[in-house]
Enzyme design. Structure first.
Site, PDB file in Angstrom:
ATOM      1  N   SER A 240       0.828  -1.200   0.000  1.00 41.29           N
ATOM      2  CA  SER A 240       0.000   0.000   0.000  1.00 41.29           C
ATOM      3  C   SER A 240       0.871   1.262   0.000  1.00 41.29           C
ATOM      4  O   SER A 240       1.671   1.438  -0.917  1.00 41.29           O
ATOM      5  CB  SER A 240      -0.949  -0.049   1.202  1.00 41.29           C
ATOM      6  OG  SER A 240      -1.972   0.898   1.085  1.00 41.29           O
ATOM      7  N   ASP A 458      -8.724  -4.498  -5.924  1.00 41.33           N
ATOM      8  CA  ASP A 458      -8.219  -3.719  -4.795  1.00 41.33           C
ATOM      9  C   ASP A 458      -8.994  -2.407  -4.670  1.00 41.33           C
ATOM     10  O   ASP A 458      -9.025  -1.608  -5.596  1.00 41.33           O
ATOM     11  CB  ASP A 458      -6.728  -3.420  -4.998  1.00 41.33           C
ATOM     12  CG  ASP A 458      -6.040  -2.949  -3.727  1.00 41.33           C
ATOM     13  OD1 ASP A 458      -6.627  -2.125  -3.003  1.00 41.33           O
ATOM     14  OD2 ASP A 458      -4.924  -3.414  -3.456  1.00 41.33           O
ATOM     15  N   HIS A 488      -7.416  -5.818  -0.575  1.00 40.12           N
ATOM     16  CA  HIS A 488      -6.301  -4.878  -0.611  1.00 40.12           C
ATOM     17  C   HIS A 488      -4.996  -5.651  -0.530  1.00 40.12           C
ATOM     18  O   HIS A 488      -4.602  -6.122   0.534  1.00 40.12           O
ATOM     19  CB  HIS A 488      -6.424  -3.902   0.557  1.00 40.12           C
ATOM     20  CG  HIS A 488      -5.439  -2.776   0.529  1.00 40.12           C
ATOM     21  ND1 HIS A 488      -5.038  -2.162  -0.639  1.00 40.12           N
ATOM     22  CD2 HIS A 488      -4.778  -2.147   1.521  1.00 40.12           C
ATOM     23  CE1 HIS A 488      -4.185  -1.206  -0.350  1.00 40.12           C
ATOM     24  NE2 HIS A 488      -4.003  -1.183   0.947  1.00 40.12           N
TER      25      HIS A 488
END
Length: 520
Positions: A240, A458, A488
């Site tokens: 991320s 995602d 995610h």
């Protein structure tokens, strides 16, 4: 106010990912086990002559005092395999011989004999604590642990590394009553006053540190960490926000990039508004997939949820705790289960209860996202996230600019659009220090191949960001791996195809064919 932007929901995501299973597929190219290039070899030890001469030896030659780790926050002390230490880094990297601050590190030595080096992990945020999260990820990366020392840290301004706390618990709870999608001039004034007050609290709490918690500062910290750990190249796994951090590191130190994996890739070409638009699309896409999984028409299901939120804006729901479920808290609660497909049944139950007049389940989900425990204490992750992102981001949309864009945000998503549209104006409003860039520079000519893992489902870092990161890194550097899945991130999400490709790259230096696709 809580932002969705680039937040991994790190610990919750790690715990969910570690326990879920699934099936895998191949892309049909027949390139499994074959490489289109070579990742860097295992890391030899650094010699003193290889350390940058610009840094004082008090930093580059420091010896870390590894000792038993202590309990942190709500996390118990990890097992004896883990050791913790403090690394000294410059407060201001433009004056490396000046004042220093301490960064909290955690490490578990490689369990096998054929050690490659250290593998640094950043689990996202910004603002996530690597010291707290890393031990939970140990079993998931057991194959990597055989040949790597597993290392993570709390970046500057986070948790044990000069962590910033801008408000007390009572102030945070009071701020939850502020409408994050204001409908009247009075609500607008309250919204922006809350942002101003938060910034003042951060300035008072952080002092000089507030101007030195950028992603660029942390990337430079990583390179000093590499030297002190004894590695000539940085081996790294970023998730991320950690992908943006990895890209910035690669730009600053392209020749020091080792084997680098970036999973759930942030779009480096997007500015503040662009990120909000990307996430609006990403979360609506995930919501559509969720609704289809329950047999609902996505358009009808979206309208039903949007109707619930509109009713909550006028009349919050009661909960078993005595607190009220507001529209803002409900959006936050809906968001959390969309980070990982195993969380979808909780969303079904929470929405059903809310339609029946009980907001307790959605409030519980919002509390998890907001890092609030049962006693009403809040963590500092959202504080750190805000001070880091507002130092990074230069764009400061005005009220007028935001209002002009709201219709487009709501067109993209009737559920998330209004919230994320307003967030572009409120998040860094009246911030005490200026932002540094519109978009991060991640070009890395000459760097070794970097593996980028994108997931088509995602919500937080939509799939398109992986290709854009590859383009920005430069020809021959970014290598894209696609997973056709949900949630995610992709690694450790239950697909052997992704996991084996990533492991082969990190353990053997096998670079997959650019564009490889893994499916369920």
């Amino acid at each position: 106010m809580t932002r969705f932007m680039r937040w991994t929901a790190a610990l919750a995501a790690v715990l969910l990912l570690a326990g879920c299973g699934g099936s895998s597929g191949e892309d049909g190219h027949g390139d499994e086990g074959k490489g289109t290039g070579s990742a860097p070899p295992p890391t030899p030890r650094t010699t003193a002559a290889q350390a940058p001469t610009a840094l004082p030896s008090s930093l580059t030659s420091q010896r870390l005092d590894w000792d038993r780790c202590k309990a942190t926050g709500n996390s118990a002390a990890p097992s004896d395999a883990w050791r913790c230490a403090t690394l000294k880094v410059p407060l201001d990297w433009s004056a490396p011989g000046g004042r220093t601050i301490g960064l909290s590190l955690i490490r578990a030595r490689a369990t096998g004999g054929d050690r490659i080096g250290s593998l640094l992990f950043n689990f996202g945020g910004p603002g996530g604590s690597g010291v707290s999260t890393m031990p939970y990820f140990e079993e998931t990366v057991s194959a990597l642990h055989e040949r790597y020392d597993l290392v993570s840290w709390d970046p500057r301004g986070v948790a044990g590394s000069e962590g910033v706390r801008c408000r007390g618990d009572r102030e945070i709870e009071a701020a939850e009553a502020v409408d994050a999608t204001p409908d009247t001039p009075a609500e607008e004034r309250a919204y922006f006053q809350d942002a101003t007050d938060f910034g003042k609290g951060c300035r008072q709490a952080a002092g000089p540190l507030l101007a030195h918690v950028s992603t660029t500062d942390t990337a430079r910290d990583m390179d000093l960490m590499r030297q002190v750990l004894g590695d000539t190249r940085l081996h790294y796994f970023g998730m991320s926000y950690g992908t943006e951090l990895g890209g910035v590191y690669a730009h600053l130190f392209p020749k020091r990039v080792g084997r680098m994996v970036l999973d759930a890739v942030v779009d480096p070409t997007a500015d503040t508004v662009g990120h909000a638009e990307n996430q609006t699309r990403g979360f609506q896409r995930a919501l559509n997939d969720y609704l289809e999984s329950t047999g609902q028409d996505p358009a009808q299901g979206t309208r039903k949820i949007a109707g619930l939120l509109k009713r909550l804006d006028a009349r919050p729901l009661p909960t078993s705790s005595g607190r009220k479920l507001t529209q803002t808290l409900a959006v936050t609660g809906i968001t959390l289960p969309l980070y990982s497909e195993p969380g979808w049944p909780r969303l079904t139950s929470a929405l059903k209860s809310a339609e029946e007049g009980d907001g307790s389940e959605l409030l519980a989900l919002a509390d998890e996202y907001n890092d609030r425990d049962a006693s009403g204490r809040y963590g500092t992750m959202t504080h750190s996230q805000r001070v880091i992102s507002c130092l990074d981001e230069r764009q400061r949309p005005t009220l007028a600019e935001t209002k002009r864009r709201l219709a487009e945000f709501e067109r993209i998503s009737p559920v998330f659009g209004e919230y994320l549209g307003w967030d572009t104006a409120g998040w860094c409003h009246d911030w005490p220090v200026p932002g540094q860039y519109d978009t991060p520079e991640v070009s890395a000519p000459g760097a070794a191949p970097i593996l980028l893992v994108g997931n088509t489902g995602d919500p937080a870092t939509p799939y398109e960001g992986a290709r854009r990161m590859a383009d920005e890194l430069g020809r021959g550097v970014g290598v894209e791996l696609t997973w056709k899945g949900e949630g995610h991130g992709a690694y450790a999400s239950g697909t052997e195809c992704v996991d084996s490709t990533v492991d082969a790259y990190l353990l053997n230096g096998t670079v997959p064919k650019d564009g490889k696709v893994c499916s369920r």
